[in-house]
Design a protein around this motif. Structure first.
Motif, PDB file in Angstrom:
ATOM      1  N   THR A 123       0.826  -1.210   0.000  1.00  0.00           N
ATOM      2  CA  THR A 123       0.000   0.000   0.000  1.00  0.00           C
ATOM      3  C   THR A 123       0.857   1.255   0.000  1.00  0.00           C
ATOM      4  OG1 THR A 123      -1.766  -1.162   1.183  1.00  0.00           O
ATOM      5  CG2 THR A 123      -1.806   1.240   1.241  1.00  0.00           C
ATOM      6  N   GLN A 124       1.931   1.248   0.778  1.00  0.00           N
ATOM      7  CA  GLN A 124       2.822   2.411   0.823  1.00  0.00           C
ATOM      8  C   GLN A 124       3.532   2.622  -0.512  1.00  0.00           C
ATOM      9  OE1 GLN A 124       2.823   4.585   3.395  1.00  0.00           O
ATOM     10  NE2 GLN A 124       1.240   3.232   4.228  1.00  0.00           N
ATOM     11  N   VAL A 125       3.925   1.534  -1.153  1.00  0.00           N
ATOM     12  CA  VAL A 125       4.537   1.657  -2.482  1.00  0.00           C
ATOM     13  C   VAL A 125       3.545   2.236  -3.474  1.00  0.00           C
ATOM     14  CG1 VAL A 125       5.514   0.352  -4.408  1.00  0.00           C
ATOM     15  CG2 VAL A 125       6.199  -0.188  -2.064  1.00  0.00           C
ATOM     16  N   TRP A 126       2.305   1.759  -3.410  1.00  0.00           N
ATOM     17  CA  TRP A 126       1.278   2.261  -4.330  1.00  0.00           C
ATOM     18  C   TRP A 126       0.974   3.734  -4.073  1.00  0.00           C
ATOM     19  CZ3 TRP A 126      -0.886   1.431  -8.762  1.00  0.00           C
ATOM     20  CH2 TRP A 126      -2.117   2.041  -9.072  1.00  0.00           C
ATOM     21  N   LEU A 127       0.890   4.120  -2.818  1.00  0.00           N
ATOM     22  CA  LEU A 127       0.607   5.520  -2.500  1.00  0.00           C
ATOM     23  C   LEU A 127       1.744   6.447  -2.940  1.00  0.00           C
ATOM     24  CD1 LEU A 127      -0.957   5.172   1.062  1.00  0.00           C
ATOM     25  CD2 LEU A 127      -2.136   5.689  -1.078  1.00  0.00           C
ATOM     26  N   GLN A 129      -5.550   6.143 -16.652  1.00  0.00           N
ATOM     27  CA  GLN A 129      -5.507   4.912 -17.426  1.00  0.00           C
ATOM     28  C   GLN A 129      -4.408   3.975 -16.934  1.00  0.00           C
ATOM     29  OE1 GLN A 129      -5.391   7.961 -18.561  1.00  0.00           O
ATOM     30  NE2 GLN A 129      -7.060   8.317 -20.022  1.00  0.00           N
ATOM     31  N   GLU A 130      -3.267   4.555 -16.547  1.00  0.00           N
ATOM     32  CA  GLU A 130      -2.169   3.735 -16.037  1.00  0.00           C
ATOM     33  C   GLU A 130      -2.515   3.121 -14.690  1.00  0.00           C
ATOM     34  OE1 GLU A 130       1.543   6.196 -18.075  1.00  0.00           O
ATOM     35  OE2 GLU A 130       0.826   6.740 -16.079  1.00  0.00           O
ATOM     36  N   LYS A 131      -3.218   3.867 -13.854  1.00  0.00           N
ATOM     37  CA  LYS A 131      -3.647   3.313 -12.565  1.00  0.00           C
ATOM     38  C   LYS A 131      -4.578   2.119 -12.779  1.00  0.00           C
ATOM     39  CE  LYS A 131      -3.385   7.700 -10.033  1.00  0.00           C
ATOM     40  NZ  LYS A 131      -4.148   8.715  -9.284  1.00  0.00           N
ATOM     41  N   LYS A 132      -5.525   2.262 -13.703  1.00  0.00           N
ATOM     42  CA  LYS A 132      -6.448   1.159 -13.978  1.00  0.00           C
ATOM     43  C   LYS A 132      -5.719  -0.045 -14.547  1.00  0.00           C
ATOM     44  CE  LYS A 132     -10.493   4.111 -14.774  1.00  0.00           C
ATOM     45  NZ  LYS A 132     -11.508   4.547 -15.775  1.00  0.00           N
ATOM     46  N   ALA A 133      -4.654   0.220 -15.310  1.00  0.00           N
ATOM     47  CA  ALA A 133      -3.923  -0.882 -15.928  1.00  0.00           C
ATOM     48  C   ALA A 133      -3.063  -1.629 -14.925  1.00  0.00           C
ATOM     49  CB  ALA A 133      -3.057  -0.352 -17.074  1.00  0.00           C
ATOM     50  N   PHE A 134      -2.444  -0.918 -13.981  1.00  0.00           N
ATOM     51  CA  PHE A 134      -1.502  -1.544 -13.061  1.00  0.00           C
ATOM     52  C   PHE A 134      -2.149  -2.059 -11.787  1.00  0.00           C
ATOM     53  CE2 PHE A 134       1.553   0.839 -15.629  1.00  0.00           C
ATOM     54  CZ  PHE A 134       2.546  -0.114 -15.792  1.00  0.00           C
ATOM     55  N   PHE A 174      -2.631  -5.863 -11.486  1.00  0.00           N
ATOM     56  CA  PHE A 174      -1.380  -6.586 -11.256  1.00  0.00           C
ATOM     57  C   PHE A 174      -0.939  -6.466  -9.804  1.00  0.00           C
ATOM     58  CE2 PHE A 174      -1.411  -5.586 -15.782  1.00  0.00           C
ATOM     59  CZ  PHE A 174      -1.099  -6.813 -16.333  1.00  0.00           C
ATOM     60  N   LEU A 175      -1.193  -5.328  -9.195  1.00  0.00           N
ATOM     61  CA  LEU A 175      -0.853  -5.147  -7.786  1.00  0.00           C
ATOM     62  C   LEU A 175      -1.679  -6.081  -6.910  1.00  0.00           C
ATOM     63  CD1 LEU A 175       0.863  -3.450  -5.811  1.00  0.00           C
ATOM     64  CD2 LEU A 175      -1.076  -1.883  -5.626  1.00  0.00           C
ATOM     65  N   VAL A 176      -2.929  -6.297  -7.280  1.00  0.00           N
ATOM     66  CA  VAL A 176      -3.787  -7.206  -6.522  1.00  0.00           C
ATOM     67  C   VAL A 176      -3.407  -8.666  -6.790  1.00  0.00           C
ATOM     68  CG1 VAL A 176      -6.170  -7.968  -6.186  1.00  0.00           C
ATOM     69  CG2 VAL A 176      -5.676  -5.534  -6.496  1.00  0.00           C
ATOM     70  N   VAL A 221       1.912 -13.163 -13.926  1.00  0.00           N
ATOM     71  CA  VAL A 221       1.746 -11.733 -13.670  1.00  0.00           C
ATOM     72  C   VAL A 221       2.824 -10.942 -14.402  1.00  0.00           C
ATOM     73  CG1 VAL A 221       1.663  -9.943 -11.896  1.00  0.00           C
ATOM     74  CG2 VAL A 221       0.705 -12.207 -11.426  1.00  0.00           C
ATOM     75  N   LEU A 222       4.074 -11.399 -14.316  1.00  0.00           N
ATOM     76  CA  LEU A 222       5.180 -10.688 -14.959  1.00  0.00           C
ATOM     77  C   LEU A 222       5.036 -10.691 -16.480  1.00  0.00           C
ATOM     78  CD1 LEU A 222       7.949  -9.326 -14.894  1.00  0.00           C
ATOM     79  CD2 LEU A 222       8.982 -11.608 -14.815  1.00  0.00           C
TER      80      LEU A 222
END
Length: 276
Positions: A99-103, A112-117, A120-122, A189-190
């Motif tokens: 969560t801290q990395v994402w924030l 659009q990039e947030k929706k795309a990545f 993968f984070l989940v 995922v990768l």
């Protein structure tokens, strides 16, 4: 800074302050989780050692054989509990760290990039959990039963062959196998992420399949204990996951082609027709 789409920039010092805050939250989460896990180190150890206890009971070569693990260094049990606590803390605090990395990263991304990545984070912790669970529930019991089958009672001048597992070595073996299967299960995922950004294609993955087989067996030999059973038990699921990655890459390509076709059709309908 609310997002890259707002075209706002932060000075370098502000980025460093933000990074420091995120690191402090991550370290604090790990320390709290470590203290909790160290308090419950014995129940965690009992959970991790349950497959060994079950296998030892099934392969007991005499009624006098005790279901036990041993230690040969006075500090071994203590440091094993520290290792178990750190292992549990890393698992418990991963959501906080992620969560801290994402924030920290998300404000610099477009919507659009947030929706795309975000998927993968989940998917990353879920695939790691799937790999660790597969190892612990399927591979580990098979491996222990296989290795314990070499015990025999001896007699008539023959020496008995009996396992005397060291507590530190057993926990080290479990942790190595958990991380090996967990990280290797991140392969879809990768590769899907690489396909999404256009670095790999499904056709390219199919053409490189023969090289992938060799690399998978080399990787399995490096990250697992030096026995054929553990190496094959990791290599076979990895090859299946590679085939799943090809299918996922093909789905990404189909979605990209559909979006491009819809964009072209929107451009065609938006053009004005000049009368002759």
């Amino acid at each position: 800074m609310t997002g890259a789409e707002d075209d706002k920039k932060m000075p370098l010092l502000a980025h460093l302050v933000e990074l420091r805050a995120r690191l402090l939250w991550s370290v604090a989460g790990f320390i709290v989780a470590f203290l909790v896990c160290f308090y419950f180190a014995q129940p965690i150890f009992d959970f991790l050692s349950a497959p060994l206890a079950k296998a030892l009971a099934a392969h007991r070569i005499s009624d006098q054989q005790l279901l036990r693990v041993i230690y040969t260094d006075v500090t071994e049990v203590f440091f094993t509990q520290v290792k178990v606590a750190a292992f549990g803390a890393l698992c418990l605090s991963f959501p906080v760290i992620a969560t801290q990395v994402w924030l920290f990263v998300a404000p610099g991304l477009y919507k659009q990039e947030k929706k795309a990545f975000l998927p993968f984070l989940v998917a990353t912790p879920l695939m790691f959990l799937a790999g660790a669970s597969f190892m612990f529930k399927v591979i580990l019991p098979l491996a222990l039963n296989f290795f314990l089958s070499y015990q025999h009672a001896g007699g008539d001048g023959e020496l008995a062959v009996q396992l005397e597992a060291k507590v530190g070595e057993y926990i080290g073996f479990i942790m190595k196998m958990v991380f090996a299967f967990g990280f290797c299960f991140e392969l879809p995922v990768l590769l899907t992420l690489l396909a999404k950004v256009g670095l790999v294609t499904s056709d390219g993955l199919k053409r490189k399949r023969r090289y992938a087989i060799v690399i998978v067996f080399i990787a399995a030999a490096v990250v697992t204990p030096p026995d054929v059973f553990s190496q094959v038990s990791l290599a076979v699921p990895l090859l299946l996951l590679y085939e799943v990655s090809i299918w996922l890459a093909r789905m990404v390509e189909k979605d990209r082609a559909k979006l491009a076709q819809d964009s072209d059709s929107d451009d065609d309908t938006g053009q004005e027709v000049t009368p002759a």
